[in-house]
Scaffold this motif. Structure first.
Motif, short mmCIF file in Angstrom:
data_model
loop_
_atom_site.label_atom_id
_atom_site.label_comp_id
_atom_site.label_asym_id
_atom_site.label_seq_id
_atom_site.Cartn_x
_atom_site.Cartn_y
_atom_site.Cartn_z
N LYS A 117 7.65 -1.91 8.01
CA LYS A 117 6.38 -1.47 7.45
C LYS A 117 5.80 -2.59 6.60
O LYS A 117 6.54 -3.34 5.96
N LYS A 118 4.50 -2.65 6.57
CA LYS A 118 3.82 -3.57 5.67
C LYS A 118 3.76 -2.91 4.30
O LYS A 118 3.70 -1.67 4.19
N LEU A 119 3.75 -3.72 3.27
CA LEU A 119 3.69 -3.21 1.91
C LEU A 119 2.50 -2.28 1.72
O LEU A 119 2.62 -1.22 1.11
N CYS A 120 1.36 -2.63 2.30
CA CYS A 120 0.16 -1.80 2.13
C CYS A 120 0.28 -0.43 2.81
O CYS A 120 -0.49 0.46 2.52
N GLU A 121 1.30 -0.27 3.69
CA GLU A 121 1.49 1.02 4.34
C GLU A 121 2.29 1.99 3.47
O GLU A 121 2.25 3.20 3.70
N ALA B 38 2.54 1.42 -0.16
CA ALA B 38 2.14 1.33 -1.56
C ALA B 38 0.65 1.08 -1.64
O ALA B 38 0.06 0.51 -0.72
N GLU B 39 0.07 1.53 -2.71
CA GLU B 39 -1.34 1.27 -2.93
C GLU B 39 -1.47 -0.02 -3.70
O GLU B 39 -0.88 -0.18 -4.77
N ILE B 40 -2.19 -0.97 -3.14
CA ILE B 40 -2.35 -2.28 -3.76
C ILE B 40 -3.67 -2.27 -4.52
O ILE B 40 -4.73 -2.01 -3.96
N LYS B 41 -3.59 -2.53 -5.83
CA LYS B 41 -4.79 -2.54 -6.68
C LYS B 41 -4.83 -3.89 -7.39
O LYS B 41 -3.81 -4.45 -7.76
N TYR C 101 -4.20 6.64 -11.73
CA TYR C 101 -3.46 5.50 -11.22
C TYR C 101 -2.00 5.47 -11.66
O TYR C 101 -1.16 4.90 -11.00
N SER D 122 2.65 -5.71 -10.97
CA SER D 122 1.55 -6.55 -10.51
C SER D 122 2.11 -7.88 -10.02
O SER D 122 3.24 -8.24 -10.36
#
Length: 145
Positions: A93-97, A99-102, A114, A123
């Motif tokens: 899995k890709k990290l963006c799949e 976790a929410e990247i902000k 958040y 971060s």
């Protein structure tokens, strides 16, 4: 010490100071307290038993501390192998799949949208080599790889 903190001693003192007024204990009365005192060879035997028990406790504590260190090492090695040699059926899995990247800094704890206090906030600036620094409490965790 144990003789003077025993129930028998407390009862002895209680019997000397009867009534509701403040009673003064007299040294002559205190000197009359009797208790069982084992002979010196028996005292030495008791001390030897206690010394052996304390030595065994110290050795057990030392072994427990070593076992804890070893267990941590075994756990870290196992955890590392889990992620480097995934089991059958595991997906990439890709990290963006997952976790929410902000962007931006650490969110305000007041903004529950958040951050609700239960999920670590990390971060990119918190990631150093093989460690992640938790933005909330400064704790470190191994990234591995």
């Amino acid at each position: 010490y144990y003789a003077l903190t025993s129930d028998a001693y407390k009862e002895f003192i209680n019997n000397l100071s009867d009534g509701v007024n403040i009673n003064n204990l007299k040294f002559d009365e205190l000197r009359e307290y009797t208790f069982n005192l084992p002979p010196l060879p028996e005292q030495h035997r008791i001390v030897t038993i206690l010394d052996e028990a304390f030595a065994a406790i110290a050795k057990a504590k030392e072994n427990a501390e070593k076992n804890l260190v070893n267990a941590r090492g075994v756990f870290e090695a196992y955890l590392q192998s889990v992620f480097t040699n995934p089991a059958i059926g595991w997906e990439k899995k890709k990290l963006c799949e997952v976790a929410e990247i902000k962007g931006g800094g650490t969110p305000s704890k007041a903004v529950a949208k958040y951050w609700n206090g239960t999920i670590p906030w990390v971060s990119p600036k918190d990631m150093k080599c093989k460690e992640i620094f938790d933005a909330q409490d400064g704790s470190r965790g191994n990234v591995g790889g």
